[in-house]
Design a protein around this motif. Structure first.
Motif, PDB file in Angstrom:
ATOM      1  N   UNK A   1       0.867  -1.171   0.000  1.00 41.59           N
ATOM      2  CA  UNK A   1       0.000   0.000   0.000  1.00 41.59           C
ATOM      3  C   UNK A   1       0.906   1.224   0.000  1.00 41.59           C
ATOM      4  N   UNK A   2       0.322   2.388  -0.183  1.00 44.02           N
ATOM      5  CA  UNK A   2       1.127   3.605  -0.204  1.00 44.02           C
ATOM      6  C   UNK A   2       1.936   3.723   1.084  1.00 44.02           C
ATOM      7  N   UNK A   3       3.239   3.694   0.936  1.00 44.55           N
ATOM      8  CA  UNK A   3       4.129   3.834   2.092  1.00 44.55           C
ATOM      9  C   UNK A   3       4.441   2.557   2.824  1.00 44.55           C
ATOM     10  N   UNK A   4       3.769   1.442   2.486  1.00 46.43           N
ATOM     11  CA  UNK A   4       3.986   0.164   3.169  1.00 46.43           C
ATOM     12  C   UNK A   4       4.706  -0.799   2.232  1.00 46.43           C
ATOM     13  N   UNK A   5       5.935  -1.134   2.587  1.00 41.64           N
ATOM     14  CA  UNK A   5       6.768  -1.995   1.755  1.00 41.64           C
ATOM     15  C   UNK A   5       7.020  -3.331   2.450  1.00 41.64           C
ATOM     16  N   UNK A   6       7.069  -4.375   1.637  1.00 38.32           N
ATOM     17  CA  UNK A   6       7.336  -5.727   2.125  1.00 38.32           C
ATOM     18  C   UNK A   6       8.542  -6.257   1.370  1.00 38.32           C
ATOM     19  N   UNK A   7       9.565  -6.723   2.110  1.00 39.99           N
ATOM     20  CA  UNK A   7      10.766  -7.144   1.421  1.00 39.99           C
ATOM     21  C   UNK A   7      11.585  -8.149   2.193  1.00 39.99           C
TER      22      UNK A   7
ATOM     23  N   UNK B   1      -1.787  -9.065   8.726  1.00 34.72           N
ATOM     24  CA  UNK B   1      -2.507  -8.676   9.951  1.00 34.72           C
ATOM     25  C   UNK B   1      -2.872  -7.200   9.900  1.00 34.72           C
ATOM     26  N   UNK B   2      -1.948  -6.368   9.452  1.00 33.33           N
ATOM     27  CA  UNK B   2      -2.239  -4.931   9.341  1.00 33.33           C
ATOM     28  C   UNK B   2      -3.365  -4.682   8.339  1.00 33.33           C
ATOM     29  N   UNK B   3      -3.285  -5.311   7.174  1.00 31.42           N
ATOM     30  CA  UNK B   3      -4.300  -5.113   6.134  1.00 31.42           C
ATOM     31  C   UNK B   3      -5.662  -5.611   6.619  1.00 31.42           C
ATOM     32  N   UNK B   4      -5.671  -6.732   7.349  1.00 32.00           N
ATOM     33  CA  UNK B   4      -6.927  -7.244   7.901  1.00 32.00           C
ATOM     34  C   UNK B   4      -7.595  -6.211   8.791  1.00 32.00           C
ATOM     35  N   UNK B   5      -6.821  -5.675   9.726  1.00 34.98           N
ATOM     36  CA  UNK B   5      -7.397  -4.710  10.665  1.00 34.98           C
ATOM     37  C   UNK B   5      -7.719  -3.383   9.983  1.00 34.98           C
ATOM     38  N   UNK B   6      -6.826  -2.915   9.132  1.00 38.11           N
ATOM     39  CA  UNK B   6      -7.007  -1.614   8.472  1.00 38.11           C
ATOM     40  C   UNK B   6      -8.270  -1.596   7.629  1.00 38.11           C
ATOM     41  N   UNK B   7      -8.550  -2.698   6.938  1.00 39.56           N
ATOM     42  CA  UNK B   7      -9.688  -2.742   6.015  1.00 39.56           C
ATOM     43  C   UNK B   7     -10.815  -3.641   6.509  1.00 39.56           C
ATOM     44  N   UNK B   8     -10.715  -4.121   7.747  1.00 42.05           N
ATOM     45  CA  UNK B   8     -11.744  -4.981   8.324  1.00 42.05           C
ATOM     46  C   UNK B   8     -12.016  -6.191   7.421  1.00 42.05           C
ATOM     47  N   UNK B   9     -10.941  -6.914   7.112  1.00 45.45           N
ATOM     48  CA  UNK B   9     -11.033  -8.055   6.213  1.00 45.45           C
ATOM     49  C   UNK B   9     -10.763  -9.362   6.942  1.00 45.45           C
ATOM     50  N   UNK B  10     -11.253 -10.462   6.377  1.00 44.10           N
ATOM     51  CA  UNK B  10     -10.860 -11.763   6.891  1.00 44.10           C
ATOM     52  C   UNK B  10      -9.504 -12.132   6.295  1.00 44.10           C
TER      53      UNK B  10
END
Length: 382
Positions: free
Chosen positions: A46-52, A142-151
């Motif tokens: 996501x904008x500003x969130x990098x995975x590496x 985990x962050x994306x789940x909570x941020x967007x209320x996703x399973x």
């Protein structure tokens, strides 16, 4: 295990790793400089969130080019000190191995908070592990789940669309799903979380034959000790009336409605018997017990309660249970009258007569206890 394909490739190895791979240190301990994570691999989820991967987190040119100001490390070894000490970087380290039985769940709230705080301040954050496949992707999911209320599945698909080779191991997947069920936070009262912690404790007991200090919290306080707000629903020793457990200590399980079979666990399973000495399939005691619990208004619907099996009363480990921190299995005796109440095992499964199994297992035999709706728990001599 081979490194995944790189989103960004740099020919420079991880900072500090050149010429040091496999080289012994004077201290005799491994440091991050002992490892080379391969070429840089980094993706923006996501904008500003990098995975590496590790190399992305130790390659200063990459850090600067992506304007990274925060680095979250989930790995067995921390970042090199010169990276941690860099003035424009804020770092967080979570020591964890990429193994299904590792407890990543206990770290998820802190990881989500670290990521969220960085992004809220319009900073760029890099989350990484060794290859950027399992541990770090679990924290980002985990962050994306909570941020967007996703399973879990929806969040996984979103992250995988940005970094195609992310794949949390099976144990982490189960823990992420549990994280979702608890409302993206740790709920110590949630039964599945209790069982998660007990299974981890059981693994430690299997290895060390003693319960480590870090798992002492799974052993609940003795409910017979006077407390400010005692629970009104308690289970007492039928012989001496000593309080043994409260309703919150019970680990419910649904009856499978199958004939009882041997557990093969080494645990002795005792059932209530009829006056003729034969085993009762549906003893009156259990019917009365279930009925009294239903009438106690414990917050569960009647249909839910009727599905709960009472052939054995599985409970959490409790402080009065003698030497459970020092033995992998054994018998449970009343701390006051010394009547045998049940059995326990950290390492073997116990099969209830209904067919359900529990591991670890701490159970009370229903014929040895009674349900009481007490106004308060009175301290007794043990």
């Amino acid at each position: 295990m081979e490194a995944p394909p790189s989103a960004v490739v740099a020919p420079v190895p991880a900072a500090g790793s050149a010429g040091s791979r496999g080289k012994p240190h004077d201290t005799g301990t491994l440091t991050r400089e002992d490892f080379d994570g391969g070429p840089v691999s980094i993706d923006e989820v996501e904008t500003g969130l990098f995975l590496g991967n590790l190399t992305a987190a130790t390659h200063m040119e990459t850090i600067k080019s992506f304007k990274i100001t925060h680095i979250l490390t989930l790995d067995s070894v921390p970042l090199p000190q010169h990276i941690v000490d860099t003035t424009f970087l804020t770092t967080k380290y979570v020591q964890i191995a990429d193994m299904p039985r590792e407890d990543i769940l206990q770290h998820l709230e802190a990881c989500v908070e670290f990521i969220g705080n960085a992004l809220d301040q319009q900073h760029n954050v890099l989350v990484h592990c060794y290859f950027g496949v399992s541990r770090s992707s679990s924290a980002v999911i985990a962050y994306v789940m909570k941020r967007h209320n996703l399973d879990y599945q929806a969040a996984f698909d979103m992250v995988k669309a940005k970094r195609r080779f992310v794949q949390p191991n099976g144990g982490f997947v189960a823990q992420l799903k549990l994280f979702r069920r608890m409302g993206y936070k740790i709920d110590p009262s949630y039964q599945r979380y209790k069982m998660h912690r007990l299974r981890l404790a059981g693994e430690q007991m299997r290895k060390a034959k003693i319960l480590p200090q870090s798992f002492h919290s799974v052993v609940r306080p003795d409910p017979d000790i006077t407390r400010e707000n005692p629970e009104p629903i308690v289970f007492r020793c039928r012989r001496c009336r000593r309080v043994l457990a409260t309703k919150s200590h019970v680990l419910e399980h649904r009856s499978r409605n199958v004939p009882a079979t041997g557990s093969g666990s080494g645990l002795e399973v005792e059932l209530p018997t009829t006056t003729t000495g034969t085993t009762a399939n549906e003893p009156r005691l259990l019917e009365q017990l279930a009925e009294r619990i239903r009438k106690s208004s414990l917050g569960s619907s009647p249909s839910h309660e009727t599905n709960q099996c009472r052939s054995l009363l599985f409970v959490e480990p409790i402080a009065w249970m003698h030497r459970i921190m020092l033995n992998t299995q054994g018998r449970l005796y009343c701390p006051k009258c010394e009547q045998k109440l049940g059995n326990f095992s950290w390492v073997n499964a116990c099969q209830c007569p209904c067919g359900e199994t529990m591991t670890p297992a701490f159970y009370l035999i229903p014929s040895k206890v009674e349900l009481s709706k007490a106004v308060q728990n009175v301290q007794t001599t043990v």
